[in-house]
Design a protein around this motif. Structure first.
Motif, PDB file in Angstrom:
ATOM      1  N   ARG A   6       0.859  -1.197   0.000  1.00 23.52           N
ATOM      2  CA  ARG A   6       0.000   0.000   0.000  1.00 23.52           C
ATOM      3  C   ARG A   6       0.887   1.235   0.000  1.00 23.52           C
ATOM      4  NH1 ARG A   6      -4.488  -1.380   4.702  1.00 23.52           N
ATOM      5  NH2 ARG A   6      -5.158  -3.369   3.822  1.00 23.52           N
ATOM      6  N   PHE A   8       1.368   5.531  -0.020  1.00 22.80           N
ATOM      7  CA  PHE A   8       0.720   6.761   0.410  1.00 22.80           C
ATOM      8  C   PHE A   8       1.517   7.990  -0.018  1.00 22.80           C
ATOM      9  CE2 PHE A   8      -0.652   3.390   3.214  1.00 22.80           C
ATOM     10  CZ  PHE A   8      -2.031   3.497   3.044  1.00 22.80           C
ATOM     11  N   ALA A   9       0.781   9.064  -0.203  1.00 23.39           N
ATOM     12  CA  ALA A   9       1.341  10.395  -0.482  1.00 23.39           C
ATOM     13  C   ALA A   9       2.341  10.350  -1.633  1.00 23.39           C
ATOM     14  CB  ALA A   9       1.944  10.990   0.801  1.00 23.39           C
ATOM     15  N   MET A  10       3.567  10.867  -1.409  1.00 22.83           N
ATOM     16  CA  MET A  10       4.505  10.966  -2.543  1.00 22.83           C
ATOM     17  C   MET A  10       4.921   9.590  -3.060  1.00 22.83           C
ATOM     18  SD  MET A  10       5.061  13.448  -0.113  1.00 22.83           S
ATOM     19  CE  MET A  10       6.616  13.153   0.692  1.00 22.83           C
ATOM     20  N   ARG A  12       2.950   7.078  -3.358  1.00 20.82           N
ATOM     21  CA  ARG A  12       1.871   6.722  -4.285  1.00 20.82           C
ATOM     22  C   ARG A  12       2.035   7.469  -5.609  1.00 20.82           C
ATOM     23  NH1 ARG A  12      -4.313   7.403  -2.426  1.00 20.82           N
ATOM     24  NH2 ARG A  12      -3.648   5.850  -0.888  1.00 20.82           N
ATOM     25  N   GLU A  13       2.392   8.735  -5.514  1.00 17.05           N
ATOM     26  CA  GLU A  13       2.578   9.523  -6.748  1.00 17.05           C
ATOM     27  C   GLU A  13       3.651   8.882  -7.626  1.00 17.05           C
ATOM     28  OE1 GLU A  13       3.433  13.679  -5.958  1.00 17.05           O
ATOM     29  OE2 GLU A  13       1.888  13.717  -4.419  1.00 17.05           O
ATOM     30  N   ARG A  18      -2.484   2.935  -5.888  1.00 16.00           N
ATOM     31  CA  ARG A  18      -2.730   2.935  -4.427  1.00 16.00           C
ATOM     32  C   ARG A  18      -2.203   1.668  -3.776  1.00 16.00           C
ATOM     33  NH1 ARG A  18      -8.955   4.195  -3.433  1.00 16.00           N
ATOM     34  NH2 ARG A  18      -8.472   2.944  -1.595  1.00 16.00           N
ATOM     35  N   THR A  60       8.464   5.791   6.111  1.00 16.35           N
ATOM     36  CA  THR A  60       8.057   4.944   7.239  1.00 16.35           C
ATOM     37  C   THR A  60       7.429   3.694   6.647  1.00 16.35           C
ATOM     38  OG1 THR A  60       7.676   6.779   8.745  1.00 16.35           O
ATOM     39  CG2 THR A  60       6.459   4.772   9.212  1.00 16.35           C
ATOM     40  N   SER A  85       2.813  -1.222   4.303  1.00 19.02           N
ATOM     41  CA  SER A  85       2.365   0.149   4.009  1.00 19.02           C
ATOM     42  C   SER A  85       3.595   1.029   3.948  1.00 19.02           C
ATOM     43  CB  SER A  85       1.431   0.654   5.104  1.00 19.02           C
ATOM     44  OG  SER A  85       0.407  -0.282   5.349  1.00 19.02           O
ATOM     45  N   THR A  87       4.956   4.885   3.469  1.00 13.61           N
ATOM     46  CA  THR A  87       4.427   6.239   3.608  1.00 13.61           C
ATOM     47  C   THR A  87       5.552   7.203   3.974  1.00 13.61           C
ATOM     48  OG1 THR A  87       3.021   7.587   5.077  1.00 13.61           O
ATOM     49  CG2 THR A  87       3.734   5.519   5.956  1.00 13.61           C
ATOM     50  N   PRO A  88       5.411   8.472   3.668  1.00 16.10           N
ATOM     51  CA  PRO A  88       6.375   9.435   4.216  1.00 16.10           C
ATOM     52  C   PRO A  88       6.299   9.405   5.747  1.00 16.10           C
ATOM     53  CG  PRO A  88       5.058  10.442   2.484  1.00 16.10           C
ATOM     54  CD  PRO A  88       4.429   9.117   2.793  1.00 16.10           C
ATOM     55  N   PRO A  89       7.301   9.949   6.444  1.00 15.50           N
ATOM     56  CA  PRO A  89       7.311   9.887   7.905  1.00 15.50           C
ATOM     57  C   PRO A  89       6.035  10.472   8.508  1.00 15.50           C
ATOM     58  CG  PRO A  89       9.381  10.750   7.091  1.00 15.50           C
ATOM     59  CD  PRO A  89       8.471  10.645   5.911  1.00 15.50           C
ATOM     60  N   VAL A  90       5.583   9.845   9.571  1.00 21.03           N
ATOM     61  CA  VAL A  90       4.355  10.254  10.237  1.00 21.03           C
ATOM     62  C   VAL A  90       4.714  11.237  11.346  1.00 21.03           C
ATOM     63  CG1 VAL A  90       2.358   9.431  11.525  1.00 21.03           C
ATOM     64  CG2 VAL A  90       3.308   8.053   9.666  1.00 21.03           C
ATOM     65  N   THR A  91       4.104  12.404  11.310  1.00 23.43           N
ATOM     66  CA  THR A  91       4.430  13.430  12.307  1.00 23.43           C
ATOM     67  C   THR A  91       3.215  13.719  13.177  1.00 23.43           C
ATOM     68  OG1 THR A  91       3.853  15.143  10.731  1.00 23.43           O
ATOM     69  CG2 THR A  91       6.161  14.476  10.798  1.00 23.43           C
TER      70      THR A  91
ATOM     71  N   TYR B 246       0.480  17.829   0.912  1.00 20.16           N
ATOM     72  CA  TYR B 246      -0.837  17.387   1.375  1.00 20.16           C
ATOM     73  C   TYR B 246      -1.341  18.134   2.604  1.00 20.16           C
ATOM     74  CZ  TYR B 246       0.167  13.555  -1.774  1.00 20.16           C
ATOM     75  OH  TYR B 246       0.467  12.831  -2.898  1.00 20.16           O
ATOM     76  N   LEU B 251      -1.839  12.854   7.023  1.00 24.63           N
ATOM     77  CA  LEU B 251      -1.613  11.896   8.119  1.00 24.63           C
ATOM     78  C   LEU B 251      -2.761  10.899   8.295  1.00 24.63           C
ATOM     79  CD1 LEU B 251      -0.166  14.435  10.717  1.00 24.63           C
ATOM     80  CD2 LEU B 251       1.105  12.688   9.460  1.00 24.63           C
ATOM     81  N   GLU B 257      -3.606   3.308   9.169  1.00 26.00           N
ATOM     82  CA  GLU B 257      -2.922   2.024   8.917  1.00 26.00           C
ATOM     83  C   GLU B 257      -2.331   1.456  10.209  1.00 26.00           C
ATOM     84  OE1 GLU B 257      -2.024   0.288   5.574  1.00 26.00           O
ATOM     85  OE2 GLU B 257      -4.005   1.213   5.536  1.00 26.00           O
ATOM     86  N   GLU B 282      -4.734  12.501   0.446  1.00 23.43           N
ATOM     87  CA  GLU B 282      -4.603  12.137  -0.970  1.00 23.43           C
ATOM     88  C   GLU B 282      -5.878  12.497  -1.726  1.00 23.43           C
ATOM     89  OE1 GLU B 282      -3.591  10.322   1.562  1.00 23.43           O
ATOM     90  OE2 GLU B 282      -1.721   9.264   1.133  1.00 23.43           O
ATOM     91  N   THR B 462       5.081  12.993  17.732  1.00 26.36           N
ATOM     92  CA  THR B 462       5.858  12.758  16.512  1.00 26.36           C
ATOM     93  C   THR B 462       6.883  11.634  16.664  1.00 26.36           C
ATOM     94  OG1 THR B 462       5.484  15.007  15.801  1.00 26.36           O
ATOM     95  CG2 THR B 462       7.368  13.887  14.813  1.00 26.36           C
ATOM     96  N   TYR B 465       5.446   8.034  16.857  1.00 28.49           N
ATOM     97  CA  TYR B 465       5.068   7.339  15.616  1.00 28.49           C
ATOM     98  C   TYR B 465       6.267   6.667  14.962  1.00 28.49           C
ATOM     99  CZ  TYR B 465       0.417   9.446  15.719  1.00 28.49           C
ATOM    100  OH  TYR B 465      -0.861   9.795  16.072  1.00 28.49           O
TER     101      TYR B 465
END
Ligand code: SF4
Lengths: 93, 619
Positions: A6, A8-10, A12-13, A18, A60, A85, A87-91, B246, B251, B257, B282, B462, B465
């Motif tokens: 899966r 996400f964000a960049m 996915r781009e 998806r 991540t 999954s 994804t870019p880092p989760v903040t 975004y 997030l 997830e 997205e 932060t 995560y």
């Protein structure tokens, strides 16, 4: 074995999808999957793995929802049916 | 030798007495600048000095203090936010809330680092501030106007276009909805001082808005801040890519997830992936975003405008991640257009989307469990998207069931059967933000000990995560306390948290010490600057102890967080049982130098050079 990926964000781009379901060899690790993705998608080159082969700071990775920092990081072995999954880092929002 | 104030400071505090319209100017004591730095530290000092411990938040004796930080309007990116401080109608304790946009930088150039509003205006007013001081002006004709409209109307009255920067109350603040917020609509980006009820306090003062026209003051850093700022830019831009593209809405999917995104009033913590996708960054980007927006002096541009034709929204503010939690996943409402509409209404009417959303979700569960029924409101079924929009309007107007929602979930629970307490999600009277109190151990102890109760800007999620102190209690109380120092320091700098965490690091480190030293000319170590954050956090605690709202009994978590493990998903089984919380509190108090009841000891007060503050809050 089959893995669900899966994006996400960049990420996915860059991949343009998806999710994908793909076949990988048994004993495939998180690092192997990331290397495969970098190989398949030039826009991802250098964004998933750092020069030393560790997971890059800009990404991540969750295995079935668990951050692989709690597992064996890039060396985490995957099993048939796992979901990864990416994804870019989760903040903190 | 007496100390002089560094030339990054404008040097003055403007006190405005709303009842008479008079103002007075106080010079900033250089010792206070060293102790409290600016922003959050300065407003906490003002609240400690001026608000009696027994004053109700709606009493004229409460103040609303607005401040900026020392690096505002310098070359350093994203240090140009503003902060408001007050005693909160939600928590009855100290509260500070930050906002972006262009007003803070304009205020900085007036030379006033802090503006303190005292008392109550006799007629409905707005306060205009420029470098000469303040004028309390009639807000005749602005009764009941929405926030954006108010900003525009005041700009027209002042007739210098966007050179009048306005922070406005909406109808919710006028009606003293307890979690009413303040909204700043600027040329570049909306800014919202969202949490704790700043709008309600301003409403109680009969003030519709604060307007600022900039002056000629230019802060002069002591060292080469420009050079250091340029060095920082590369990392900053690399690490904020998701925000740039975004906004914080990005997030939604990843946190869902992880199984840490509240759903159906926290009954579970994972929405179906398709549902989360429908309200994700997205989707919003692909379907609704029209342009990027930004605060003064920030290249990240995390703000976005959205347009939704069917809802008549053009140039609406994109819902933040926290708002999508409050108004979508917690409600089981996955119609993005209705969710955007509800958020747009909250912005226009002036309401905190987190407290409002969590309160509505709480009411929905009470309805589900039979504690409320259709006679209370016909809009309370989970998933009712049209009801969501209607309830926003009703709340701001305090109409029908909206009058109950306007009090917040804790006060609403008091009016219902005892069972209702089991469905609350918050602490010290403030609803929690999106970062899971069950799924992140650092947030469990962090929320329990937060000055502001349910704030995610006391302890930060932060690093959690990324696998730090999310699953273990070991060392977590110290971690939570030290990120509280980090946030208090950042808010005293009025630095954007997104930028600081990504570009500078999510713990106090040598980069902060170096930048503050370059700005002020003081030679500060990392320990010195962390001590500033610790000192401010203790000022906030001293205020709350004096007000009787901070002790071991109130440093607690809601029933579900302590008694119901997350039922499924990747974080299944996680919660914070009472004995775990008690153990973490013991460690936390010990680390802080507080007694067993969570009060700062005399030794701690002396170590942090706070004897005068301890004395003033006790008066
Ligand atoms: S990152 Fe966003 S909120 Fe922060 S200063 Fe920049 S535009 Fe404002």
């Amino acid at each position: 074995m089959e893995l669900e990926l899966r994006y996400f964000a960049m990420v996915r781009e860059a991949v343009g999808e998806r999710t994908t379901t793909r076949e990988f060899d048994p004993e495939t690790t998180v690092r192997d999957v990331l290397a495969t993705l970098e190989n398949d998608h030039p826009d991802l080159e250098g964004t998933l793995l750092a020069d030393d082969g560790t997971i890059a700071r800009s990404v991540t990775v969750l295995r079935n929802g668990t951050n692989v920092t709690h597992l064996e990081r890039g060396a985490t072995e995957l099993a048939d049916g796992d979901t990864l999954s990416i994804t870019p880092p989760v903040t903190g929002g | 030798m007496s100390e002089t104030l560094p030339s990054v400071y404008g040097g003055e505090i403007l006190h405005v007495h709303l009842g008479t319209g008079d103002s007075e100017i106080e010079s900033i004591d250089p010792r206070d600048a060293r102790r409290f730095l600016g922003g959050n530290g300065f407003v906490a000092k003002q609240v400690a000095e001026h608000v009696p411990a027994d004053a109700d938040p709606f009493d004229p004796e409460n103040v609303l203090a607005l401040a900026v930080g020392p690096m505002n309007a310098t070359p350093f990116q994203s240090t140009s936010r503003g902060v408001v401080g007050f005693v909160s109608p939600m928590t009855n304790g100290f509260f500070d809330s930050t906002f972006g946009g262009t007003l803070p930088q304009a205020l900085k150039t007036t030379g006033f680092e802090v503006v303190v509003l005292h008392g109550t205006a006799e007629e409905h007013s707005y306060v205009l501030i420029d470098e000469d001081g303040a004028e309390v002006k009639s807000a005749d004709g602005l009764e009941g106007t929405e926030t954006y409209e108010t900003c525009q109307e005041i700009r027209e009255r002042e007739d210098v276009g966007y050179d009048t920067h306005v922070l406005a109350n909406g109808p919710a603040g006028e009606n003293q909805v307890r979690y009413a917020c303040l909204v700043h609509e600027s040329k570049m980006r909306e800014g919202v001082a969202g949490r704790g009820g700043a709008g309600a306090v301003l409403g109680s003062k009969n003030v519709k808005a604060i307007a600022v026209q900039g002056g000629d003051f230019q802060p002069e850093p002591a060292g080469d801040l420009q050079g250091r700022a340029v060095q920082q830019m590369g990392r900053l831009m690399d690490e904020t890519e998701m925000l740039q593209e975004y906004g914080t809405a990005g997030l939604v999917n990843p946190i869902n997830e992880m199984g840490k995104l509240g759903h159906r009033n926290m009954q579970t913590e994972q929405a179906d992936a398709e549902d989360a996708e429908a309200v994700s960054g997205e989707t919003l980007r692909e379907e609704y975003v029209t342009e990027d927006t930004t605060c003064s002096n920030c290249a990240v541009k995390c703000g976005k405008h959205v347009s939704v034709e069917a809802e008549g929204i053009t140039e609406g503010k994109i819902p933040e991640f926290e708002s999508l939690f409050g108004t979508a996943t917690l409600q089981e409402v996955y119609d993005p257009e209705r969710v955007i509409k509800a958020n747009d209404l909250c912005d226009r009417l002036g309401m905190d989307t987190i407290s409002w959303g969590v309160t509505v979700a709480f009411a929905r569960e009470c309805y589900e469990k039979g504690l409320l029924d259709d006679d209370d409101s016909p809009h309370l079924e989970f998933g009712d998207a049209d009801g969501l929009v209607e309830l926003a309007r009703q709340t701001a107007e305090r109409e029908d069931f909206g009058d109950d929602l306007a009090e917040g979930s804790f006060r609403l629970a008091e009016s219902l059967d005892d069972e209702a307490e089991r469905y609350l999600y918050g602490a010290k009277g403030l609803e929690f933000a999106a970062h899971s109190a069950r799924g992140l151990k650092g947030m469990s102890i962090g929320y329990a000990t937060a000055t502001r109760g349910g704030s995610h800007h006391d302890t930060r999620p932060t690093l959690q995560y990324d696998g730090n102190h999310d699953e273990t209690t070991e060392g977590t109380p110290e971690f939570a306390a030290r990120t509280q120092h980090f946030t208090a320091l950042g808010d005293s700098l009025t630095q954007c948290r997104f930028v600081s965490e990504a570009g500078w690091g999510a713990r106090v480190n040598e980069r902060y010490a170096e930048a503050i030293s370059l700005a002020t000319g003081w030679e500060l170590s990392t320990e010195d600057v962390e001590a500033i954050g610790e000192r401010i956090y203790n000022v906030e605690r001293l205020i709350n102890v004096a007000r009787g709202v901070a002790d071991r009994g109130t440093d607690t978590l809601p029933h579900r967080t302590m008694h119901e493990p997350i039922p499924d998903g990747p974080s299944e089984g996680m919660y914070c049982p009472p004995e775990e919380l008690e153990g973490m509190l013991d460690e936390y108090y010990e680390f802080r130098g507080w007694n067993d009841n969570g009060h700062p000891t005399t030794d701690t007060v002396d170590r942090l050079d706070l004897a005068d503050v301890a004395e003033s809050v006790a008066d």
